[in-house]
Design a protein around this motif. Structure first.
Motif, mmCIF file in Angstrom:
data_model
loop_
_atom_site.group_PDB
_atom_site.id
_atom_site.type_symbol
_atom_site.label_atom_id
_atom_site.label_comp_id
_atom_site.label_asym_id
_atom_site.label_seq_id
_atom_site.Cartn_x
_atom_site.Cartn_y
_atom_site.Cartn_z
ATOM 1 N N UNK A 1 0.803 -1.234 0.031
ATOM 2 C CA UNK A 1 0.104 -0.072 -0.124
ATOM 3 C C UNK A 1 0.786 1.271 -0.136
ATOM 4 N N UNK A 2 0.318 2.285 -0.476
ATOM 5 C CA UNK A 2 1.094 3.690 -0.422
ATOM 6 C C UNK A 2 0.445 4.493 0.358
ATOM 7 N N UNK A 3 1.200 5.255 1.291
ATOM 8 C CA UNK A 3 0.498 6.274 2.003
ATOM 9 C C UNK A 3 0.535 7.586 1.240
ATOM 10 N N UNK A 4 -0.274 8.367 0.921
ATOM 11 C CA UNK A 4 -0.151 9.476 0.222
ATOM 12 C C UNK A 4 -0.846 10.849 1.341
ATOM 13 N N UNK A 5 0.296 11.680 1.621
ATOM 14 C CA UNK A 5 0.370 12.585 2.616
ATOM 15 C C UNK A 5 0.069 13.801 1.988
ATOM 16 N N UNK A 6 -1.028 14.546 2.390
ATOM 17 C CA UNK A 6 -1.183 16.049 1.685
ATOM 18 C C UNK A 6 -1.757 17.085 2.721
ATOM 19 N N UNK A 7 -0.939 17.986 3.151
ATOM 20 C CA UNK A 7 -1.457 18.876 4.053
ATOM 21 C C UNK A 7 -1.966 18.273 5.192
ATOM 22 N N UNK B 1 -3.392 15.270 5.840
ATOM 23 C CA UNK B 1 -4.397 14.366 5.480
ATOM 24 C C UNK B 1 -3.685 13.072 5.005
ATOM 25 N N UNK B 2 -3.982 11.846 5.489
ATOM 26 C CA UNK B 2 -3.175 10.677 4.770
ATOM 27 C C UNK B 2 -4.237 9.926 4.160
ATOM 28 N N UNK B 3 -3.925 9.316 2.691
ATOM 29 C CA UNK B 3 -4.716 8.464 2.006
ATOM 30 C C UNK B 3 -3.812 7.361 2.114
#
Length: 92
Positions: A40-46, A48-50
Motif C-alpha cells: 500500500x502507498x501512503x499519500x500525505x497531503x497537508x 491528511x493521509x490516504x
C-alpha cells in the motif's frame, strides 16, 4: 465499523503497535483490493493521509505522466502504435 452515509463510505480504526505497525482492517483491505504480500502507498497531503493500493497508484501515476504523449508522437490509432513498436524493434 461505523457507517457514515452508505456502504461505500465508512470509518474504521486500528491500533498502532510498538514498532509503528498497523493491521489494516479486513473491510478496508477489501476496498483497496489488497491481500497478503501486497503493498500500500501512503499519500500525505497537508496533514491528511490516504492509503491506496500501490499497484493502482503506480499505474495511475504512469498514466498521468504519459498523458498527451501519444498525440505528441502523432499516434492516432492502434496501428500507429504497432508501427512505432515495430520500428523501435527494428522489425521493418
Amino acid at each position: 465499523m461505523e457507517a457514515i452515509s452508505d456502504k461505500s463510505t465508512f470509518t474504521d480504526d486500528a491500533k498502532v503497535m510498538s514498532k509503528g505497525q498497523v493491521t489494516i482492517p479486513k473491510d478496508v483491505r477489501e476496498v483497496l483490493g489488497v491481500g497478503n504480500g501486497d503493498r500500500v502507498t501512503f499519500v500525505v497531503d497537508h496533514g491528511k493521509v490516504t492509503v491506496v493500493n500501490s499497484a493502482v497508484f503506480a499505474m495511475k501515476y504512469l498514466q498521468d505522466q504519459l498523458k498527451g504523449e501519444a498525440e505528441k508522437l502523432g499516434l492516432e490509432s492502434e496501428q500507429d502504435v504497432n508501427d512505432l513498436m515495430k520500428s523501435i524493434r527494428d522489425e521493418d
